[in-house]
Design an enzyme around this catalytic site. Structure first.
Site, PDB file in Angstrom:
ATOM      1  CB  CYS A   2      -0.874   0.035   1.231  1.00 49.47           C
ATOM      2  SG  CYS A   2      -1.809  -1.461   1.490  1.00 49.47           S
ATOM      3  NE  ARG A  27       5.134   1.007  -1.982  1.00 47.29           N
ATOM      4  CZ  ARG A  27       6.393   0.749  -1.680  1.00 47.29           C
ATOM      5  NH1 ARG A  27       7.359   1.342  -2.327  1.00 47.29           N
ATOM      6  NH2 ARG A  27       6.690  -0.095  -0.710  1.00 47.29           N
ATOM      7  CD1 TRP A  75      -1.903  -6.439  -2.148  1.00 45.03           C
ATOM      8  CD2 TRP A  75      -1.756  -5.558  -4.196  1.00 45.03           C
ATOM      9  NE1 TRP A  75      -1.685  -7.457  -3.031  1.00 45.03           N
ATOM     10  CE2 TRP A  75      -1.589  -6.958  -4.293  1.00 45.03           C
ATOM     11  CE3 TRP A  75      -1.700  -4.793  -5.363  1.00 45.03           C
ATOM     12  CZ2 TRP A  75      -1.372  -7.606  -5.509  1.00 45.03           C
ATOM     13  CZ3 TRP A  75      -1.486  -5.447  -6.570  1.00 45.03           C
ATOM     14  CH2 TRP A  75      -1.319  -6.834  -6.643  1.00 45.03           C
ATOM     15  CG  ASN A  99       1.210   1.557   3.831  1.00 42.12           C
ATOM     16  OD1 ASN A  99       0.059   1.724   3.482  1.00 42.12           O
ATOM     17  ND2 ASN A  99       2.257   2.034   3.191  1.00 42.12           N
ATOM     18  N   GLY A 100       0.732  -2.066   6.315  1.00 43.78           N
ATOM     19  CA  GLY A 100       1.238  -3.137   7.178  1.00 43.78           C
ATOM     20  C   GLY A 100       0.084  -4.004   7.653  1.00 43.78           C
ATOM     21  CD  GLU A 473      10.405 -20.570 -10.223  1.00 46.91           C
ATOM     22  OE1 GLU A 473       9.732 -21.207 -11.044  1.00 46.91           O
ATOM     23  OE2 GLU A 473      10.397 -19.334 -10.164  1.00 46.91           O
ATOM     24  CE  LYS A 477      11.728 -16.924 -12.400  1.00 47.71           C
ATOM     25  NZ  LYS A 477      10.514 -17.425 -11.941  1.00 47.71           N
ATOM     26  CD  GLU A 480      10.582 -16.756 -16.392  1.00 43.17           C
ATOM     27  OE1 GLU A 480      11.032 -16.951 -15.245  1.00 43.17           O
ATOM     28  OE2 GLU A 480       9.484 -16.253 -16.588  1.00 43.17           O
ATOM     29  CG  HIS A 496      16.805 -43.412 -15.546  1.00 41.33           C
ATOM     30  ND1 HIS A 496      16.967 -44.779 -15.583  1.00 41.33           N
ATOM     31  CD2 HIS A 496      16.679 -43.089 -14.239  1.00 41.33           C
ATOM     32  CE1 HIS A 496      16.917 -45.261 -14.343  1.00 41.33           C
ATOM     33  NE2 HIS A 496      16.746 -44.256 -13.509  1.00 41.33           N
ATOM     34  CE  LYS A 592       4.504 -10.399 -12.537  1.00 38.73           C
ATOM     35  NZ  LYS A 592       5.512 -11.380 -12.142  1.00 38.73           N
TER      36      LYS A 592
HETATM   37  C1  F6R Z   1       7.707 -17.161 -14.507  1.00 33.37           C
HETATM   38  C2  F6R Z   1       6.346 -16.635 -14.523  1.00 33.37           C
HETATM   39  C3  F6R Z   1       5.301 -17.405 -15.246  1.00 33.37           C
HETATM   40  C4  F6R Z   1       4.003 -17.421 -14.443  1.00 33.37           C
HETATM   41  C5  F6R Z   1       2.883 -18.087 -15.236  1.00 33.37           C
HETATM   42  C6  F6R Z   1       1.610 -18.177 -14.416  1.00 33.37           C
HETATM   43  O1  F6R Z   1       8.593 -16.314 -13.878  1.00 33.37           O
HETATM   44  O2  F6R Z   1       6.073 -15.604 -13.960  1.00 33.37           O
HETATM   45  O3  F6R Z   1       5.731 -18.699 -15.518  1.00 33.37           O
HETATM   46  O4  F6R Z   1       4.227 -18.088 -13.240  1.00 33.37           O
HETATM   47  O5  F6R Z   1       2.627 -17.373 -16.408  1.00 33.37           O
HETATM   48  O6  F6R Z   1       1.166 -16.938 -14.011  1.00 33.37           O
HETATM   49  P1  F6R Z   1       0.198 -16.754 -12.804  1.00 33.37           P
HETATM   50  O7  F6R Z   1       0.882 -17.210 -11.577  1.00 33.37           O
HETATM   51  O8  F6R Z   1      -0.109 -15.288 -12.781  1.00 33.37           O
HETATM   52  O9  F6R Z   1      -1.018 -17.578 -13.094  1.00 33.37           O
END
Ligand code: F6R
Length: 597
Positions: A2, A27, A75, A99-100, A473, A477, A480, A496, A592
């Protein structure tokens, strides 16, 4: 999370507050509000959604002349993003922004309700203003404020104005940022530098356990109940830098933020020796016979990690599916099964469709999500918010961390209804925010190491058990951000097939926790070393054969090792990508929120 702004002075207060809030938009927020105290009257406005909605609501309002104003962007974490839950929260003659999270808000609320005080909102914040007015009946306003602050537990940055003392703004700060800026005739408050740049040059960053008040001519700040000198420091002047809290990238800021947001995940959800999820509204999950979890990308990795915990702790058979695969396979959703979807954004098309299918088939559904009021939250029977705050970096980091912690707590929640001994789990849960702190030493080490991993013909991240999804993961990362080829693999599965790729230009990142199949993983790593792979081992146990080594801390629970290694793989991917000159916050070809199939 927030945003907070405040102002004392003679300019048009509405505009000053709206301008300040605009600077904090980055934010993230889902509602906003402001209040102005002038000539012993308080005017307030609130709106759901964008700041434009708030600006439209107060279009006809003007407030020139000396006065006081506070404003907030919220938020949602406790209670839906509605107008009632938006700040400021009102008593009879005062209002507050915050906030918090007030950890003990339930106890305070119960106490006040017994005194006949009723609450309008579902938020934790409202207790601040109600408790203030409760004490202000019998004492001076500042004494009442001090007394209420001494009772608050948790994180707070708060501003309060009251008709009872119409010449002051009261403020308090603990574990959430609050900054005060001053020029000759004006005082400004904000939760982040960005809202103050261009308005003032000198500021005070309040320390924890601070409170005080500001009036036209006074600024009194108490730190641990002792009056401190008002020593100002220079405010940075670069807004983009300020928005990233001084970090180079939003992703870096978000990696460092993980310790804080993980504390928020825990707040109010551990009572004594019990896990509480208000969001499940007493739903008894004891009878759940099967769990199906569906998600995409990083959220899918959180799902896969949690399946080990649901099996091991909750003793519930758990299946995990990638949402885009589940959609068309006519999957079986059994009666008495719980269908869980995980999504940071709450808008991912594949996950949303999977949820629709599960609902049509009559499953009970739970969403683990970061965005209240998102499509997935609105559709699911129950939603648990992950409280990560807005995530700006396209590559998910803190959202993943909060998903994992929430799911681990959910696994314990189901287990506890079965008479499970929880001490060890609760102790480890409480320790996680500390584990997730990033040290300069660790970051420097990863920065130095990263220069050796800028080429090669591929990366394998390997791990076993819950460290296998973490390996997935880590590889995601790296892919990406660096555009290098990386795969996550179960350590025991390399022999294998993939071991055929092993040579000195195959980089292996080995997750070798001490408390989860250490010897087994070590043997798998030795197999790769024997084939001349270049291996970076991450472990609390020294491993002489490795080419590179990152030593982690000795922990008491394998999940603590998980969180520590999570930070290492995130930083490693980021540092490699920075060296390659890539845009860490906006990697090529990615968005995103993926709202298309
Ligand atoms: C990787 C990433 C994507 C999301 C995926 C699902 O860093 O951000 O792989 O995890 O597109 O997105 P959400 O979690 O928003 O459903």
């Amino acid at each position: 999370m927030c945003g907070i702004v405040g102002y004392i002075g003679s300019r048009e207060k509405k505009n000053i507050i709206l301008e300040g809030l605009k600077e904090l938009e980055y934010r993230g927020y889902d509602s906003a509000g402001l209040a102005v105290l002038k000539d012993k009257e308080i005017d307030f406005f609130k709106a759901v959604g964008k700041l434009e909605n708030l600006a439209n609501k107060c279009e006809a309002f003007s407030s020139e002349g000396f006065g006081f104003a506070i404003g907030h962007t919220r938020w949602a974490t406790h209670g839906k993003p509605t107008e009632i839950n938006a700040h400021p929260h009102l008593g009879e003659y005062s209002c507050v922004i915050h906030n918090g999270i007030i950890e003990n808000y339930k106890e305070i609320k119960e106490k006040l309700e017994k005194e006949g005080i009723s609450f309008l909102s579902q938020t934790d914040t409202e207790v601040i203003v109600q408790l203030f007015e409760y004490y202000a009946k019998d004492m001076d306003a500042f004494d009442a404020f001090k007394k209420l602050v001494s009772e608050l537990k948790g994180a707070f940055a708060t501003l309060l104005i009251s008709k009872k003392e119409p010449t002051k703004v009261f403020f308090a700060k603990n574990a959430a940022p609050l900054i005060i800026g001053k020029n000759a005739d004006e005082t400004f408050f904000a939760s982040a530098d960005a809202a103050l740049i261009g308005k003032v040059n000198d500021v005070i960053y309040l320390e924890d356990v601070s409170y005080g008040y500001a009036s036209k001519n006074e600024l009194l700040i108490y730190e641990n109940d002792i009056l401190r000198a008002n020593t100002f420091v220079k405010l940075p002047s670069d807004k983009a830098y300020a928005q990233k809290d001084g970090f180079r990238f939003f992703m870096e800021k978000e990696i460092y933020e993980q310790s804080n947001v993980l504390s928020e995940v825990l707040m109010g959800r551990i009572e004594g020796e019990e896990i509480i999820f208000d969001e499940l509204k007493n739903e008894n999950l004891k009878d759940v016979e099967e769990l199906s979890i569906c998600a995409c990308g990083t959220s899918y990795h959180a799902a896969l990690s949690s399946s080990y915990l649901f099996n091991r702790l909750s003793k519930v058979k758990t299946s995990v599916e990638i949402a885009s695969e589940f959609r068309y396979k006519d999957g079986i959703v059994k009666e008495n099964s719980l269908f869980v979807v995980i999504s940071q954004s709450g808008e991912t098309a594949d996950t949303l469709e999977a949820l629709k299918i599960a609902k049509q088939k009559g499953a009970k559904t739970v969403a683990i999500c970061n965005v209240d009021n998102s499509s997935i939250v609105r559709l699911a029977d129950y939603s648990i918010l992950t409280r990560a705050g807005i995530e700006k970096g396209v590559a998910s980091t803190k959202a993943f961390a909060t998903q994992i912690l929430t799911l681990w707590m959910l696994a314990i929640f189901i287990a506890q209804k079965k008479g499970f001994d929880m001490n060890k789990e609760l102790k480890a849960l409480r320790h996680i925010p500390k584990v997730a702190l990033v040290t300069q030493k660790l970051h420097d080490k990863i920065h130095r190491l990263s220069k050796r991993y800028l080429d090669g013909h591929g990366f394998f991240f390997i791990g076993r058990d819950v460290f296998y999804p973490l390996a997935l993961e880590g590889a995601l990362k790296l892919k990406e951000l660096s555009y290098l080829h990386a795969e996550g693999y179960p350590a025991g599965e390399m022999k294998h097939g993939p071991i055929a790729l092993a040579d000195s230009k195959l980089y292996t990142i080995a997750l070798m926790p001490e408390l989860c199949l250490y010897d087994k993983t070590k043997s798998n790593v030795e197999e790769l070393i024997a084939r001349d792979s270049t291996v970076l081992c991450i472990s609390p146990n020294e491993f002489e054969l490795s080419d590179d080594f990152i030593k982690t801390n000795k922990q008491e629970h394998f999940m603590c090792e998980f969180f520590e290694m999570m930070i290492i793989v995130q930083l490693l991917a980021m540092e490699i990508s920075i060296r390659l000159g890539n845009d860490v916050d906006m990697p090529r070809n990615l968005a995103k929120s993926v709202t298309v199939e």
